[in-house]
Motif scaffolding. Sequence first.
Motif, PDB file in Angstrom:
ATOM      1  N   MET A   1     -26.637  30.983 -27.350  1.00 58.29           N
ATOM      2  CA  MET A   1     -25.763  32.141 -27.207  1.00 58.29           C
ATOM      3  C   MET A   1     -26.069  33.116 -28.337  1.00 58.29           C
ATOM      4  N   THR A   3     -25.648  35.925 -31.290  1.00 59.96           N
ATOM      5  CA  THR A   3     -24.628  36.088 -32.335  1.00 59.96           C
ATOM      6  C   THR A   3     -23.819  37.348 -32.144  1.00 59.96           C
ATOM      7  N   GLU A   5     -22.455  38.399 -29.404  1.00 54.70           N
ATOM      8  CA  GLU A   5     -21.565  38.315 -28.260  1.00 54.70           C
ATOM      9  C   GLU A   5     -20.111  38.372 -28.682  1.00 54.70           C
ATOM     10  N   GLU A   9     -17.280  36.610 -24.006  1.00 51.68           N
ATOM     11  CA  GLU A   9     -18.594  36.326 -23.422  1.00 51.68           C
ATOM     12  C   GLU A   9     -19.081  34.954 -23.848  1.00 51.68           C
ATOM     13  N   ARG A  10     -18.840  34.600 -25.114  1.00 51.00           N
ATOM     14  CA  ARG A  10     -19.229  33.283 -25.607  1.00 51.00           C
ATOM     15  C   ARG A  10     -18.442  32.189 -24.884  1.00 51.00           C
ATOM     16  N   SER A  11     -17.135  32.431 -24.693  1.00 51.74           N
ATOM     17  CA  SER A  11     -16.294  31.468 -24.000  1.00 51.74           C
ATOM     18  C   SER A  11     -16.761  31.264 -22.569  1.00 51.74           C
ATOM     19  N   ARG A  14     -20.084  29.271 -22.383  1.00 51.50           N
ATOM     20  CA  ARG A  14     -19.953  27.829 -22.590  1.00 51.50           C
ATOM     21  C   ARG A  14     -19.344  27.145 -21.367  1.00 51.50           C
ATOM     22  N   TRP A  79     -11.651  30.122 -33.330  1.00 52.41           N
ATOM     23  CA  TRP A  79     -12.370  31.372 -33.482  1.00 52.41           C
ATOM     24  C   TRP A  79     -11.515  32.473 -34.113  1.00 52.41           C
TER      25      TRP A  79
END
Length: 489
Positions: A1, A3, A5, A9-11, A14, A79
């Motif tokens: 992923m 950095t 994001e 978007e990261r969630s 995943r 987070w």
Amino acid sequence: MGTGESGRERSLGRLLDSLRATEVGRAFGLGRISSLADFRAHVPLLSLGDHARRVEPHLGFGLVDPRDPAAATLAGLDWERAEVADVWRAFLADRPRALTGQAVVLQARELDRSVDRLLCDDLAALGVTVRRIERADSAAALLEQIAACEPTILAVPSAFTITRLEREARRPLDRALPSLALLLASHDLRQRARAGLAVESAGWIHRSGRLGLPSPRAPSRSFTLAVGSQLIELLPHRELDHEGQRVLDEQTILPEHATLGMRYELVVTSPLGCLRLRTDDHVEVVSFDPPTALAPFPRPRVVRLRPPAARVPLEGVSLPGAWLTAAVRQAFRPEEPALLAATVGPDPSAVGPEARRSSTSKTRGAGRGDPFADTELGAARVGARTRPLMPRRLLVQVEVQGLGRSALPRRLSDAVDQDLRRRSAAYEHLRSAGELLRPHVVIVDPGSFAGAQERRILSLRGRVGTPVVRVVGRERASLFPSSTYGHSH
């Protein structure tokens, strides 16, 4: 992923990585999704029931192993922890010694261990020692346990927990516990305590993870949506229609596009296995907070709203919840005992196959002259034998202030019945045909609500709530069950 994001978007990334090769991923075509826009366009919104049937049984033991030291990070739970801790430190700006003391968390155990320890981990980030109390046999025993810890911070599920402890102590809680410097509550922040300390927000924790951050600005019951911790969408609820129901939009919007003063239902997607889940949690947007690195767009500040009352299905007709709550409230006259609380829903005892046979034969014999042939009262009911049996009357359970008169249940039943006949032609038709029965009104024992409220407080779970007229389903036949006044989020 990457950095750069955003948190959402990261969630989403995943979640997709975890589910693409699974049965759930294949069923929803997650392997073909490459962007947030694709995801919102191709994955349907899922109600609580749909999600429980179509998603949750296929997730096994979950997407994140709570024993993994990196579980909180993998699930997005930490987070935005630093921002939460900063808000709480600001509450303690004039009492810095509290950060070297002990925090006590009143919280029963929940199923998801990652989410279950989120509040304790947040408080530990302040540098305090955290002690958790998971059960309460009585208010007196609970107060004794808390006092033995000499806490500087006390975190409770509901502000009603604080007022109950104050009743037990017979004085404001900060006088009963002189070490206290900060009171935190997750729910019912409208409830006022006697303590000289303000009751501040503990944040909003949901089964999907962190849903709301505590806000340092008024109103104190507001939250900043945790849009950097998971993917949150807003489903607009428009004004009431002619039947008293709110009109849902078919499409969600992203939080940064929200309109001030609008009502929205929260839709969540998170690495913990929530897939466009309609939470049935409703909010009103009151302002916006500035962007952050995890949420590089305006972040809505919201206050929670009570969900709209659902429709109640009876034999041949379904009645809007707004009509039912209004009918019960308006049935009381000024000279009668005051209404404290009530539930209204289908009467599970008024279900019988003889009603189905009678109803079906009447419909078939009505012929083409039946004015209701194209409605739920007419032709659609010819195949009614394939549908589940539905109750033929409403059950209204009320608690009144003081003793009710012997004639009160009958008069309330007549008043509710007449109100619904006036509002609904379908209900009037079925009542006149004898297919529906007059509502059954029951006056419950004094203290029913207070007893349920006490049980809810001592359960150390979620929202407690205040007396209201509520619409309930067939599975909740008793008044004020212990799980009525909130969810264990």
